[in-house]
Structures are given as structure tokens and as C-alpha cells.
Design a protein around this motif. Structure first.
Motif, mmCIF file in Angstrom:
data_model
loop_
_atom_site.group_PDB
_atom_site.id
_atom_site.type_symbol
_atom_site.label_atom_id
_atom_site.label_comp_id
_atom_site.label_asym_id
_atom_site.label_seq_id
_atom_site.Cartn_x
_atom_site.Cartn_y
_atom_site.Cartn_z
ATOM 1 N N ASN A 279 0.829 -1.199 0.000
ATOM 2 C CA ASN A 279 0.000 0.000 0.000
ATOM 3 C C ASN A 279 0.869 1.256 0.000
ATOM 4 O OD1 ASN A 279 -2.897 0.874 0.237
ATOM 5 N ND2 ASN A 279 -2.042 2.008 1.972
ATOM 6 N N LYS A 282 1.811 2.127 -3.456
ATOM 7 C CA LYS A 282 0.709 2.766 -4.168
ATOM 8 C C LYS A 282 0.658 4.267 -3.860
ATOM 9 C CE LYS A 282 -2.675 -0.909 -4.959
ATOM 10 N NZ LYS A 282 -4.092 -1.272 -4.800
ATOM 11 N N ARG A 309 -4.985 8.464 -8.718
ATOM 12 C CA ARG A 309 -5.605 7.403 -7.930
ATOM 13 C C ARG A 309 -6.219 6.330 -8.849
ATOM 14 N NH1 ARG A 309 -8.288 7.303 -2.647
ATOM 15 N NH2 ARG A 309 -7.917 9.521 -2.347
ATOM 16 N N TYR A 314 -6.005 2.957 -6.463
ATOM 17 C CA TYR A 314 -5.965 3.149 -5.018
ATOM 18 C C TYR A 314 -7.387 3.385 -4.529
ATOM 19 C CZ TYR A 314 -4.284 4.770 -0.477
ATOM 20 O OH TYR A 314 -4.035 4.891 0.862
#
Length: 411
Positions: A279, A282, A309, A314
Motif C-alpha cells: 500500500n 501505491k 488514484r 488506489y
């Protein structure tokens, strides 16, 4: 990145596309075809090509695993493969995008689809945006032990070895696909499986049987429709109904072919390159994309990062920090990408990175969510005529980690 033109009439062996780049293929060859090596991202122009490799299991156009290939059709093209091979055969985890104003006739060999799976193999995603395409499954004699194949999609199976096709998306063009001994003109082969099939009915010939729906009733019992793809995350409450979202950095779309390599060099992707490895990666990737637009380190509002995004996939219900400080390795890699893009774009080669950013990357636009994809429309300017000289494709974006296609309307 290579930029090469190949006359297949002069080739004495299979032509291997082994590096990322832009390739223009012309000419006729009745013995040898094209093979794309694993992991390659390339744009391949087919200009009046006639490749007929009918030897034992000969293949006219083969795409290995983990590739992302855009085929642009120009003129009249014919591809014809031998036994058990599709005319354009792509392996699993690859994406094939076909577009252009030309024509393609694709004949699969016995037990194979016209475009998609070879006999008892797995193939990746097939996206057709435009072009006139005829795709025919290989003819099978009545005594053949190979089960039926689709014109576009899956192939025959034998003794438990079943073909498995990825997603099939047909957005436009004029498409004719014909099965042989199978249930579906577009979809899986007999007893095989297929991902989601999404077809613009105006693009296909009447009376074709399409997996998931049919313009006429199939003569066999339909295979159950698979579970639909999960609904993508498109934003938070600040975007309302998400029908018309303003985008301040829409020009980022023209760099899309370079982004997977950028993330790979920064060790942000999983081993198979189909997802991000954390994460944290990202989040950093979102701010790396923003640094491509402008060479400045500052805070950003969520609304400024909507396109980022979407490209990273995401989740929209997870908040982002206002600012992420990038390290020197990331900054150097960003500069290298921009320099590579500028160098490969002949009309911008002698300009500065800042000129590229201000002229094209830092551009307003808006995103609309349609039935099949998100559409990014970019605000045009007078000098956008220079976009005609870009040697790569940027108008259809779908990275392996994305849940939705991004279609780009620009120029």
C-alpha cells in the motif's frame, strides 16, 4: 525504446520483437511470422501484411506471457496459422489491443481460435477499439478429436486440457467472428472458460453468438455467465455522482506506456508485475505521477489526484496524505522517464522537460464514467497537432492492476 520497420518479404526466419518499442510490419511471407517475447510492451503497425505460416503448428503472430501489445491496422492484412495455433495467439497475462482504420482477416488453425487461444491453452485479455476484422476459428473435420473453437476467444480442448480465455472487450469497429463446432462466435471454446465479455452490439455483425448475451439464440445450452468484475472505486463524496469529474493533470495520459517500467525500476511492483507490492508503494506512486507533471514539491488536495488514484487503482475510501517527500532515486528515475519520452517524440526532442510539462502534461480535462470504462477528455490547444507525431499509443489505458479501462479523448 526501438523504432523499427520490417519488410517480412525479406525475412528468412521468424521476426522476434524482443524489446519495448514501435514496430512497423509490412510485406508477405508464407513461411515465417512474428513472435513477441515475454514481458514486452510495444506498438505494432500492420501495413498490408500477409503472413501464412501453415507448417506443423506454425503461428503467424504469437504474443508470449506478460506482454502489452497494441496492434494498429493499416491497409489490408491477412494472418493464417497452422494446426492448433490462433492467427494472433496471446498467452496468459498478456493484453492485446487492436485498433486502426485498416482491415484484418485472421484464420486460426485446426483446434484454435482466429484471435485468442491456441488449442488447449490460456490467453490474456483482448480489446478491440476499431478496425474491420474478420476472425475465423480453424476448421475441424468431423472426425477430429479437437472440440470447437470461437472466432475470437477460446479454443478446443481434449482429455481435460481446456482453453481459458481472458476478458474480451469490443468497443467499436466492424467485427465478424465465426466459430467452428462451438457455442460462441465471441467467447470461450467448448467446455473452456472465459473472463468477462463486453461487446458494443453496433460493432458486430448480426446473428453472432456472444458469450453472456446473443444477437440470436445459440443452438447449444449456454455456458453460465461468470461473476461480474468488482465495481471499481471511483471517488469519495466530494465527487457527487461521478458523472463529470474535473482533472487538472489530464496530460499525464500520454506517458501511460512508460509508467509500468517506471514502477518496475523503482521496485514498486510484485514479482509478476501485475500489482503493487504494498500500500505504501501505491501512495508513493500517486505522488510520483504528480511529480511527472510539475517539478515541484508541495501539498495537494485529494481532488487534484483523482486521475493518479485511478491509474494506480488506489481505493477511493482511503485518504491520502497532503504531501509525500520523494527520495533522490525516485527523482532521478522521473527525470529519466521524461527525457526518454521527449527523445522518442521527434517533435519535442529539442525542447526542455519543463516545456513538455507546461505544453502537454499540465493540462485540464474531465473524466466521465461510462458503462464499460472511464473516459478522459482532454482540453485541446492549437498546438496539439504535434500529438499526431507521437510514435506510441496512449488513447486506451489498462494496466494489469487497474479494474477499469481508461479511454482517452485527445486530438
Amino acid at each position: 525504446m526501438k523504432n523499427e520497420k520490417i519488410d517480412m518479404g525479406r525475412e528468412s526466419d521468424t521476426f522476434h520483437v524482443s524489446q519495448d518499442g514501435v514496430y512497423t510490419i509490412t510485406g508477405t511471407n508464407s513461411r515465417h511470422g512474428i513472435t513477441v517475447s515475454a514481458g514486452v510492451r510495444a506498438t505494432i503497425f500492420l501495413q498490408d501484411v500477409n503472413l501464412c505460416d501453415l507448417g506443423d503448428m506454425g503461428v503467424a503472430f504469437h504474443i508470449a506471457e506478460n506482454c502489452h501489445i497494441t496492434v494498429i491496422l493499416e491497409g489490408n492484412n491477412i494472418l493464417h496459422s497452422g494446426r492448433e495455433m490462433a492467427a494472433i495467439q496471446l498467452r496468459k497475462q498478456s493484453v492485446l489491443n487492436i485498433k486502426g482504420n485498416g482491415k484484418l482477416i485472421a484464420y486460426g488453425g485446426e483446434g484454435a481460435a482466429g484471435i485468442g487461444c491456441g488449442y488447449a491453452t490460456e490467453c490474456g485479455d483482448i480489446i478491440i477499439e476499431s478496425g474491420t476484422i474478420e476472425a475465423y476459428a480453424g476448421y475441424q473435420h468431423e472426425t477430429s478429436w479437437r472440440a470447437g473453437s470461437a472466432g475470437i476467444g477460446g479454443a478446443g480442448q481434449y482429455a481435460g486440457r481446456k482453453s481459458k480465455c481472458g476478458n474480451i472487450i469490443i468497443l467499436g469497429g466492424k467485427i465478424i467472428a465465426k466459430r467452428d463446432k462451438g457455442n460462441w462466435d465471441i467467447g470461450p471454446g467448448d467446455e473452456g472458460t472465459c473472463g468477462n465479455v463486453k461487446v458494443n452490439k453496433n460493432a458486430i455483425a448480426p446473428d453472432m453468438c456472444v458469450y453472456g448475451f446473443a444477437t440470436s439464440e445459440p443452438t447449444h445450452t449456454p455456458i453460465p455467465t461468470p461473476n461480474p468484475e468488482p465495481t471499481p472505486h471511483f471517488g469519495t463524496e466530494q465527487y457527487g455522482d461521478l458523472k463529470h469529474i474535473p482533472i487538472p493533470n489530464a496530460g499525464l495520459a500520454i506517458l501511460s506506456p512508460f509508467l509500468p517500467m517506471l514502477f518496475m525500476r523503482l521496485n514498486m511492483l510484485s514479482q509478476d508485475r501485475r500489482s503493487f507490492n504494498s500500500n505504501e508503494s501505491k501512495v508513493r506512486a500517486i505522488f510520483i505521477l504528480q511529480r511527472l507533471i510539475a517539478n515541484e514539491d508541495r501539498e495537494y488536495d485529494e481532488k487534484d489526484l483523482f486521475l493518479n488514484r485511478l491509474l494506480i487503482n488506489y481505493p477511493s475510501n482511503e485518504p491520502l496524505p497532503k504531501r509525500v517527500e520523494l527520495n533522490q532515486d525516485e527523482l532521478n528515475t522521473i527525470d529519466s522517464l521524461l527525457e526518454t519520452a521527449k527523445t522518442n517524440w521527434s517533435k519535442m526532442r529539442n525542447t526542455s522537460i519543463r516545456a513538455l510539462q507546461e505544453s502537454f502534461l499540465n493540462r485540464a480535462g474531465f473524466i466521465e464514467k461510462t458503462e464499460w470504462e472511464c473516459t478522459l477528455t482532454v482540453e485541446e490547444r492549437a498546438y496539439d497537432i504535434l500529438l499526431d507525431s507521437i510514435p506510441w499509443s496512449y488513447k486506451l489505458v489498462r494496466f494489469p492492476w487497474m479494474e477499469s479501462i481508461l479511454k482517452v479523448n485527445w486530438r
